[in-house]
Structures are given as structure tokens and as C-alpha cells.
Write a protein that holds these residues in place. Sequence first.
Motif, PDB file in Angstrom:
ATOM      1  N   UNK A   1       0.841  -1.125   0.013  1.00  0.00           N
ATOM      2  CA  UNK A   1      -0.333  -0.131   0.086  1.00  0.00           C
ATOM      3  C   UNK A   1       0.897   1.193   0.064  1.00  0.00           C
ATOM      4  N   UNK A   2       1.642   1.300  -1.338  1.00  0.00           N
ATOM      5  CA  UNK A   2       2.535   2.626  -1.087  1.00  0.00           C
ATOM      6  C   UNK A   2       1.905   3.661  -1.669  1.00  0.00           C
ATOM      7  N   UNK A   3       2.212   5.182  -1.482  1.00  0.00           N
ATOM      8  CA  UNK A   3       1.781   6.045  -1.826  1.00  0.00           C
ATOM      9  C   UNK A   3       2.924   7.024  -2.783  1.00  0.00           C
ATOM     10  N   UNK A   4       2.853   6.758  -4.020  1.00  0.00           N
ATOM     11  CA  UNK A   4       3.907   7.229  -4.912  1.00  0.00           C
ATOM     12  C   UNK A   4       4.498   8.609  -4.788  1.00  0.00           C
ATOM     13  N   UNK A   5       3.552   9.407  -4.530  1.00  0.00           N
ATOM     14  CA  UNK A   5       3.626  11.079  -4.535  1.00  0.00           C
ATOM     15  C   UNK A   5       4.439  11.139  -3.386  1.00  0.00           C
ATOM     16  N   UNK A   6       4.833  10.583  -2.453  1.00  0.00           N
ATOM     17  CA  UNK A   6       5.504  10.855  -1.048  1.00  0.00           C
ATOM     18  C   UNK A   6       6.731  10.176  -1.068  1.00  0.00           C
ATOM     19  N   UNK A   7       7.524  11.223  -0.242  1.00  0.00           N
ATOM     20  CA  UNK A   7       8.839  10.568  -0.177  1.00  0.00           C
ATOM     21  C   UNK A   7       8.944   9.361   0.878  1.00  0.00           C
ATOM     22  N   UNK A   8       9.898   8.642   0.766  1.00  0.00           N
ATOM     23  CA  UNK A   8      10.088   7.593   1.794  1.00  0.00           C
ATOM     24  C   UNK A   8      10.139   8.064   3.125  1.00  0.00           C
ATOM     25  N   UNK A   9      10.422   8.894   3.541  1.00  0.00           N
ATOM     26  CA  UNK A   9      10.392   9.538   4.939  1.00  0.00           C
ATOM     27  C   UNK A   9       8.822   9.866   5.535  1.00  0.00           C
ATOM     28  N   UNK A  10       8.393  10.729   4.387  1.00  0.00           N
ATOM     29  CA  UNK A  10       6.943  11.185   4.746  1.00  0.00           C
ATOM     30  C   UNK A  10       5.936   9.806   4.878  1.00  0.00           C
ATOM     31  N   UNK A  11       6.208   8.965   3.875  1.00  0.00           N
ATOM     32  CA  UNK A  11       5.336   7.721   4.018  1.00  0.00           C
ATOM     33  C   UNK A  11       5.665   6.868   5.233  1.00  0.00           C
ATOM     34  N   UNK A  12       6.991   6.660   5.611  1.00  0.00           N
ATOM     35  CA  UNK A  12       7.116   5.836   6.773  1.00  0.00           C
ATOM     36  C   UNK A  12       6.494   6.593   8.150  1.00  0.00           C
ATOM     37  N   UNK A  13       6.736   7.828   8.152  1.00  0.00           N
ATOM     38  CA  UNK A  13       6.235   8.640   9.294  1.00  0.00           C
ATOM     39  C   UNK A  13       4.664   8.651   9.409  1.00  0.00           C
ATOM     40  N   UNK A  14       4.162   8.680   8.216  1.00  0.00           N
ATOM     41  CA  UNK A  14       2.694   8.424   8.140  1.00  0.00           C
ATOM     42  C   UNK A  14       2.429   7.071   8.771  1.00  0.00           C
ATOM     43  N   UNK A  15       2.860   6.051   8.340  1.00  0.00           N
ATOM     44  CA  UNK A  15       2.545   4.647   8.805  1.00  0.00           C
ATOM     45  C   UNK A  15       2.978   4.402  10.219  1.00  0.00           C
ATOM     46  N   UNK A  16       3.792   5.141  10.706  1.00  0.00           N
ATOM     47  CA  UNK A  16       4.471   4.963  12.029  1.00  0.00           C
ATOM     48  C   UNK A  16       3.193   5.533  12.974  1.00  0.00           C
ATOM     49  N   UNK A  17       2.784   6.792  12.550  1.00  0.00           N
ATOM     50  CA  UNK A  17       1.609   7.511  13.085  1.00  0.00           C
ATOM     51  C   UNK A  17       0.307   6.635  13.385  1.00  0.00           C
ATOM     52  N   UNK A  18       0.154   5.913  12.179  1.00  0.00           N
ATOM     53  CA  UNK A  18      -1.086   5.067  12.140  1.00  0.00           C
ATOM     54  C   UNK A  18      -0.830   3.898  12.976  1.00  0.00           C
ATOM     55  N   UNK A  19       0.347   3.503  13.551  1.00  0.00           N
ATOM     56  CA  UNK A  19       0.573   2.658  14.302  1.00  0.00           C
ATOM     57  C   UNK A  19       0.622   2.739  15.831  1.00  0.00           C
ATOM     58  N   UNK A  20       0.605   4.250  15.875  1.00  0.00           N
ATOM     59  CA  UNK A  20       0.447   4.517  17.530  1.00  0.00           C
ATOM     60  C   UNK A  20       1.704   5.113  17.784  1.00  0.00           C
ATOM     61  N   UNK A  21       2.854   5.175  16.953  1.00  0.00           N
ATOM     62  CA  UNK A  21       4.104   5.885  17.182  1.00  0.00           C
ATOM     63  C   UNK A  21       4.142   7.382  17.431  1.00  0.00           C
ATOM     64  N   UNK A  22       4.486   7.968  18.435  1.00  0.00           N
ATOM     65  CA  UNK A  22       4.452   9.420  18.662  1.00  0.00           C
ATOM     66  C   UNK A  22       5.732  10.289  19.080  1.00  0.00           C
ATOM     67  N   UNK A  23       5.654  11.297  19.122  1.00  0.00           N
ATOM     68  CA  UNK A  23       6.620  12.156  19.783  1.00  0.00           C
ATOM     69  C   UNK A  23       8.043  11.842  19.390  1.00  0.00           C
ATOM     70  N   UNK A  24       9.071  11.638  20.343  1.00  0.00           N
ATOM     71  CA  UNK A  24      10.482  11.434  19.985  1.00  0.00           C
ATOM     72  C   UNK A  24      10.645   9.963  19.421  1.00  0.00           C
ATOM     73  N   UNK A  25       9.794   9.159  19.538  1.00  0.00           N
ATOM     74  CA  UNK A  25       9.988   7.704  18.966  1.00  0.00           C
ATOM     75  C   UNK A  25       9.938   7.819  17.661  1.00  0.00           C
TER      76      UNK A  25
END
Length: 311
Positions: free
Chosen positions: A89-113
Motif C-alpha cells: 500500500x504505497x503512496x507514490x507521491x510521497x517521499x520515503x520519510x513522509x510515508x514511513x512517518x505516516x505509517x508509524x503514526x497510524x500504528x501509534x508511534x508518537x513524539x520522540x520515538x
Amino acid sequence: MADHPLVAVEHLERAYGSFRALRDVSFELAQGDVLGFLGPNGAGKSTTMRIITGNLAPTAGSVRINGVDLLADPLSAKARLGFLPEDPPLYRELTVNDYLRYCARLNGVRGSRLAEAVREARQRCGLKQMGERLIGNLSRGFQQRVGIAQAIVHRPEVVVLDEPTIGLDPIQVREIRELIRELGRQHGVILSTHILPEVQAVCNRVQIIHEGRLVLSERLDALNERMARTSLRLSLARPVEKTQLSAVKGVQRVEELGEGEFRVHHEPGGEPAEALAQRAVQEGWGLRALVPEERSLEQMFVDLTLKGEAA
């Protein structure tokens, strides 16, 4: 290490009307396991994967992810799970960093982590220099790495990979397989694939599902030992009855292959080659060839799913 398995599937059933797609499927996955999950099309493999990942409810049975009941507490159970579907489920218009940050937030990763989780996922998946690249500009192999990175960015205990090397070139396949082996050292991994050499290359356990039932579930080292040299290929110049061959000490079963060719089955370590050769000379059968055979994983897969033989 936890005193319970990372995945515990018990008596799983799934019915679509009168059709039973899954029939009493039970298995476990421990930390450090890389489980190869095999099955022909329509066998129930995809249905099992969808249930384990919380995308389909079972008709009966239970799934626990690191001790958490997937049906009773789905959010908590899914937080312990990472999933790479066959089509990432990739978003081709995003950078790798932006996409992984988005996926991390969806999975509850927040703040300094958050930043550390993204950096670690990129590093583990060989994307260290790719953070600011657009996903759409990456090769298929690197896009697959991004798909795996999204599955592990929240550091789940269990990783489920569905056909992770489909469409990759041989070099990319080798790289992804090495990544899967590395993941297996810290996680429990379920690898769903049609590629038998892939299972032998990266897995320590193998399961085969057929017509909704598990017909094989075994450690790969034990399976390799059981497959090694359990039959002989016998070629004779003169007609011989199967019963005459079956009477030779050490012979379990005989298959007639035609034109004087036979497959002689025996217990591992109990090869009756010498006894067969002596009998052939004594009886004047005209021994032309007597060659040990090794039963491959492919042959076992065919026997279990097409011929219906027991493992």
C-alpha cells in the motif's frame, strides 16, 4: 522471551455459505521462527492470512497475537503485527520519510520515538540513503523494501509477508531474502509464497495447506532429513512382479513406472539397495540401474496437494 507463542491459531474455521474455506486449522509461531506457508490456489492460504492480520473474521476458532485475542481486542493485537500484502500500500507521491512517518503514526508511534522508528526501519531495509526520494521514482525492488519498512516501522513482534519477491529480478530477490532472514532473528515471520526454493532459502519451518486443512506442519531441518533418500529408482531388463520386489527386506512400497522402471520406497537410513541388487542377480532380472532418489519439497508438495498422499 514471552512464555506464550507470538501467534497462536486454534481450530480456525471459515465458511462462505455451504463452502468451508478453512477446516480446523491450528498452528503456532515463536520468536525466531520464519514460517513458510504454502498452498495451491484456492487452498485457503489467503483466507488464513486475512484472518491472522485482522482483515477477515473467522466463522469459528481463535487467533492470539503475542497473547492478545485478535477478536476480543483487535486494536491491541494489530499493534503487535506488521503486514506486507502482495500489492504494497504505497503512496507514490510521497517521499520515503513522509510515508514511513505516516505509517508509524497510524500504528501509534508518537513524539520522540517517531524519528528514531523511521530511521531504524530505513536502515534495516537498506533505505538509508533513500529518505528524501519519491516512492514513485524508486525501482520495484526498492519499493518492495519500502513496503517491508512500513510493516516493521512500529517494531511489531510478528511480521506477515505475502509474496514479497514477486516481480523482482534475481539480484533483488536475493536482497529481499537476506532481509527476511535478518527479520527472522528478532521477530516471528510468516512468509506466504508460491516459490518453493524461497521457503528452503529463508525459512526454518514449513506448512502446506490443501482444501482448507493443514496437511503438513514441520521444521525444515526435520523435513529435509525425512525427504533425504527415501526411495530408489530401479531399472530391470526383464518383467518382474511388484510383489517380488516388495518381498525384499527393507522395502516399504513399490511404484511401477513402466518399461521395467520402478520406484522402491524405504525407511530413511534403511536403504535396501544391496539386498535388491543381490536378488536381481540371483533371479536373473537383468539389473540395468539402481539409483538413490531424494524426495524434493516440490515432490512432497505435489504428492500432498495433487495425489492426496499422507506426509
